[in-house]
Scaffold this active site. Structure first.
Site, PDB file in Angstrom:
ATOM      1  N   GLN A  46      -7.777  -0.265   3.616  1.00 45.16           N
ATOM      2  CA  GLN A  46      -8.643  -0.825   4.666  1.00 45.16           C
ATOM      3  C   GLN A  46      -9.998  -1.268   4.117  1.00 45.16           C
ATOM      4  O   GLN A  46     -10.739  -1.975   4.803  1.00 45.16           O
ATOM      5  CB  GLN A  46      -8.879   0.212   5.771  1.00 45.16           C
ATOM      6  CG  GLN A  46      -7.663   0.496   6.634  1.00 45.16           C
ATOM      7  CD  GLN A  46      -7.325  -0.638   7.579  1.00 45.16           C
ATOM      8  OE1 GLN A  46      -8.181  -1.420   7.987  1.00 45.16           O
ATOM      9  NE2 GLN A  46      -6.060  -0.739   7.941  1.00 45.16           N
ATOM     10  N   ASN A  71      -7.976   3.864   8.818  1.00 43.61           N
ATOM     11  CA  ASN A  71      -7.404   2.710   9.501  1.00 43.61           C
ATOM     12  C   ASN A  71      -7.513   2.801  11.025  1.00 43.61           C
ATOM     13  O   ASN A  71      -7.466   1.793  11.707  1.00 43.61           O
ATOM     14  CB  ASN A  71      -5.944   2.524   9.088  1.00 43.61           C
ATOM     15  CG  ASN A  71      -5.151   3.811   9.131  1.00 43.61           C
ATOM     16  OD1 ASN A  71      -5.503   4.791   8.466  1.00 43.61           O
ATOM     17  ND2 ASN A  71      -4.109   3.838   9.914  1.00 43.61           N
ATOM     18  N   SER A  95      -3.557  -3.390  -0.539  1.00 45.06           N
ATOM     19  CA  SER A  95      -2.437  -4.160  -0.008  1.00 45.06           C
ATOM     20  C   SER A  95      -2.918  -5.533   0.456  1.00 45.06           C
ATOM     21  O   SER A  95      -3.887  -5.635   1.208  1.00 45.06           O
ATOM     22  CB  SER A  95      -1.822  -3.400   1.163  1.00 45.06           C
ATOM     23  OG  SER A  95      -0.791  -4.162   1.737  1.00 45.06           O
ATOM     24  N   HIS A  99      -1.830  -7.835   2.542  1.00 49.58           N
ATOM     25  CA  HIS A  99      -1.770  -8.339   3.930  1.00 49.58           C
ATOM     26  C   HIS A  99      -2.897  -7.790   4.807  1.00 49.58           C
ATOM     27  O   HIS A  99      -3.021  -8.180   5.961  1.00 49.58           O
ATOM     28  CB  HIS A  99      -0.388  -8.092   4.552  1.00 49.58           C
ATOM     29  CG  HIS A  99      -0.108  -6.692   5.005  1.00 49.58           C
ATOM     30  ND1 HIS A  99      -0.276  -6.292   6.307  1.00 49.58           N
ATOM     31  CD2 HIS A  99       0.335  -5.604   4.338  1.00 49.58           C
ATOM     32  CE1 HIS A  99       0.072  -5.011   6.426  1.00 49.58           C
ATOM     33  NE2 HIS A  99       0.438  -4.577   5.232  1.00 49.58           N
ATOM     34  N   THR A 133      12.118  -7.694 -11.330  1.00 49.23           N
ATOM     35  CA  THR A 133      11.454  -8.997 -11.424  1.00 49.23           C
ATOM     36  C   THR A 133      10.293  -9.055 -10.438  1.00 49.23           C
ATOM     37  O   THR A 133      10.428  -8.649  -9.287  1.00 49.23           O
ATOM     38  CB  THR A 133      12.475 -10.118 -11.148  1.00 49.23           C
ATOM     39  OG1 THR A 133      13.542  -9.965 -12.080  1.00 49.23           O
ATOM     40  CG2 THR A 133      11.835 -11.493 -11.307  1.00 49.23           C
ATOM     41  N   CYS A 151       1.394   2.374  13.427  1.00 49.14           N
ATOM     42  CA  CYS A 151       2.594   2.992  12.863  1.00 49.14           C
ATOM     43  C   CYS A 151       3.105   4.120  13.745  1.00 49.14           C
ATOM     44  O   CYS A 151       4.263   4.486  13.670  1.00 49.14           O
ATOM     45  CB  CYS A 151       2.308   3.547  11.487  1.00 49.14           C
ATOM     46  SG  CYS A 151       1.469   2.391  10.434  1.00 49.14           S
ATOM     47  N   GLY A 206       0.814  -1.213   0.000  1.00 45.34           N
ATOM     48  CA  GLY A 206       0.000   0.000   0.000  1.00 45.34           C
ATOM     49  C   GLY A 206       0.849   1.266   0.000  1.00 45.34           C
ATOM     50  O   GLY A 206       0.542   2.237  -0.697  1.00 45.34           O
ATOM     51  N   THR A 207       1.911   1.259   0.757  1.00 44.75           N
ATOM     52  CA  THR A 207       2.766   2.441   0.859  1.00 44.75           C
ATOM     53  C   THR A 207       3.354   2.795  -0.506  1.00 44.75           C
ATOM     54  O   THR A 207       3.319   3.954  -0.934  1.00 44.75           O
ATOM     55  CB  THR A 207       3.899   2.180   1.877  1.00 44.75           C
ATOM     56  OG1 THR A 207       3.297   1.851   3.136  1.00 44.75           O
ATOM     57  CG2 THR A 207       4.797   3.390   2.044  1.00 44.75           C
TER      58      THR A 207
HETATM   59  C1  PLP Z   1      -1.761  -0.646   6.130  1.00 42.00           C
HETATM   60  C2  PLP Z   1      -2.112   0.591   5.422  1.00 42.00           C
HETATM   61  C3  PLP Z   1      -1.242   1.154   4.479  1.00 42.00           C
HETATM   62  C4  PLP Z   1       0.134   0.604   4.209  1.00 42.00           C
HETATM   63  O1  PLP Z   1       0.108  -0.578   3.477  1.00 42.00           O
HETATM   64  P1  PLP Z   1       1.441  -1.490   3.425  1.00 42.00           P
HETATM   65  O2  PLP Z   1       1.106  -2.578   2.462  1.00 42.00           O
HETATM   66  O3  PLP Z   1       1.647  -1.987   4.808  1.00 42.00           O
HETATM   67  O4  PLP Z   1       2.543  -0.628   2.931  1.00 42.00           O
HETATM   68  C5  PLP Z   1      -1.660   2.283   3.802  1.00 42.00           C
HETATM   69  N1  PLP Z   1      -2.862   2.825   4.045  1.00 42.00           N
HETATM   70  C6  PLP Z   1      -3.728   2.315   4.941  1.00 42.00           C
HETATM   71  C7  PLP Z   1      -5.051   2.954   5.138  1.00 42.00           C
HETATM   72  C8  PLP Z   1      -3.373   1.177   5.660  1.00 42.00           C
HETATM   73  O5  PLP Z   1      -4.228   0.676   6.562  1.00 42.00           O
END
Ligand code: PLP
Length: 394
Positions: free
Chosen positions: A184, A156, A204, A206, A242, A329, A71-72
């Protein structure tokens, strides 16, 4: 001791079905998707298939899906990429304008702040006491120099869901790109990007039972962003290098599972969420943060007044319950989170905030056990608190 995980907003456990889908790509299928031989072709097919799964889940075209490291990275790529592309069209000295909200994730906030220090103007829209943006107020802030609005789909920390389609419509009417951090929201809110006015979207894996370190930038056709990395043609040259094939395969499987029976799963989570909220609000001097209804099905955020969220977190940890205080964070820094400040919480309420986020393995028993644990810990911590004693004598 039980092990109760109530921090699904920080990350989710890998689904067994996702792991199963990934395993061949961690073992037998080791080819590079760019290679022309048989195992390269196998890898390429898996890559294409995963892209199609993501596109299907979002109502997008496969060519609009760019795989990233999470996500970042997707947020950075969208915001920095659009800014660099727009800057090229300006005459020297002219400044482009970006609008965002005051409650974004740091991946957006820090990126926008960086751009604010390097030649762009930035507006941070305020939110109301629930964390909601007013689309009319957004419209008032758009100027002829505005090229990008970036506002998250769902928060989040406090779980508030923005009226993102209305926000998107305002952007479209004004010819401004709309990017949304939907990290989210995926798996909880139905997306159909064929119809929804969104130009760029970040997600993202995870956060929806996929592996860590892999995500997506959805980039609507004809949306112009400049590349930040160089060195290969992968992902349209926007993300050279890659591909993380096992991760990408996992993401594809995870988004497929996350969007199947979404409504049923959301209803189940909402019932659990509301039971937890009800139980916590029965404790004296506990307040809900965020919107009572326009919130993510698994998100609970409360302020337990007259105690420190951090102390509550640590006491819960000793009882085998994992929660978060403020945003994961930012914990470790003593300042109350920017989100809680933006919704107008005073210092006391912000310091006493904890987030409990539920997910697919959460149960009624866990909720009831946690409410009892918080009751007991709160009573004990307040007994030791000088602030609380003073208050109760007033
Ligand atoms: C977790 C999160 C991110 C970051 O995602 P990563 O895959 O951990 O870099 C960005 N935005 C929100 C709203 C999140 O909850």
């Amino acid at each position: 001791m039980p092990k109760i995980y109530m921090d699904y907003a920080a990350t989710t456990p890998l689904d067994g079905k996702v792991l199963e889908a990934m395993l061949p790509y961690l073992t037998n299928v080791h080819g590079n998707p760019s290679s022309l031989h048989f195992t390269g072709r196998e890898a390429r097919e898996a890559l294409d298939e995963s892209r199609e799964k993501v596109a299907r889940a979002l109502g997008a075209d496969p060519e609009e899906i760019i795989f990233t490291s999470g996500g970042t990275e997707a947020n950075n790529m969208a915001i920095q990429g659009a800014s660099r592309a727009f800057k090229k069209a300006l005459s020297p000295g002219e400044r482009g304008h970006i609008i965002t909200s005051s409650i974004e994730h740091h991946a957006v906030l820090d990126t926008v702040n960086y751009l604010g220090n390097t030649g762009f103007d930035v507006t941070f829209l305020p939110v109301d006491e629930y964390g909601l943006i007013d689309p009319e107020e957004l419209a008032e802030h758009i100027t002829d120099k505005t090229f990008l609005v970036t506002i998250m789909t769902a928060n989040n920390e406090i779980g508030t869901i923005q009226p993102f389609e209305e926000i998107g419509r305002v952007c479209r009417e004004n010819g401004v790109y709309f990017h949304t951090d939907a990290v989210q929201a995926i798996g909880h809110i139905p997306f159909n990007l064929k119809e929804q006015p969104v130009d760029m979207l970040s997600l993202s894996a995870h956060k929806f039972y996929g592996p860590k370190g892999v995500g997506v930038l959805y980039l609507r056709k004809h949306t112009k962003i400049e590349q930040a990395f160089f060195g290969g043609a992968q992902e349209k040259g926007l993300r050279p290098g890659t591909e993380n094939l096992p991760g990408i395969v996992g993401l594809g499987r995870a988004i497929e599972l996350a969007t199947a029976d979404m409504e049923e799963k959301s209803i189940r989570l909402t019932v659990l969420r509301d039971r937890l909220i009800k139980g916590l609000l029965e404790i004296e001097d506990v307040k809900l943060n965020g919107h009572p209804r326009k919130r993510l099905p698994g998100n609970v955020n409360v302020s337990v007044l007259y105690i420190e969220g951090e102390s509550l977190l640590l006491s819960l940890d000793l009882k085998g319950i994992a929660v978060s205080s403020g945003s994961a964070c930012t914990s470790g820094s003593p300042e109350p989170s920017h989100v809680l400040s933006a919704i107008g919480l005073d210092h006391q309420a912000a310091r006493g905030s904890v987030r409990l986020s539920l997910g697919k393995d959460s149960t009624v028993q866990e909720i009831d056990y946690t409410v009892e644990a918080i009751k007991e810990i709160t009573a004990r911590l307040r007994k030791m608190s000088s602030v609380y004693k003073k208050q109760s004598f007033l």
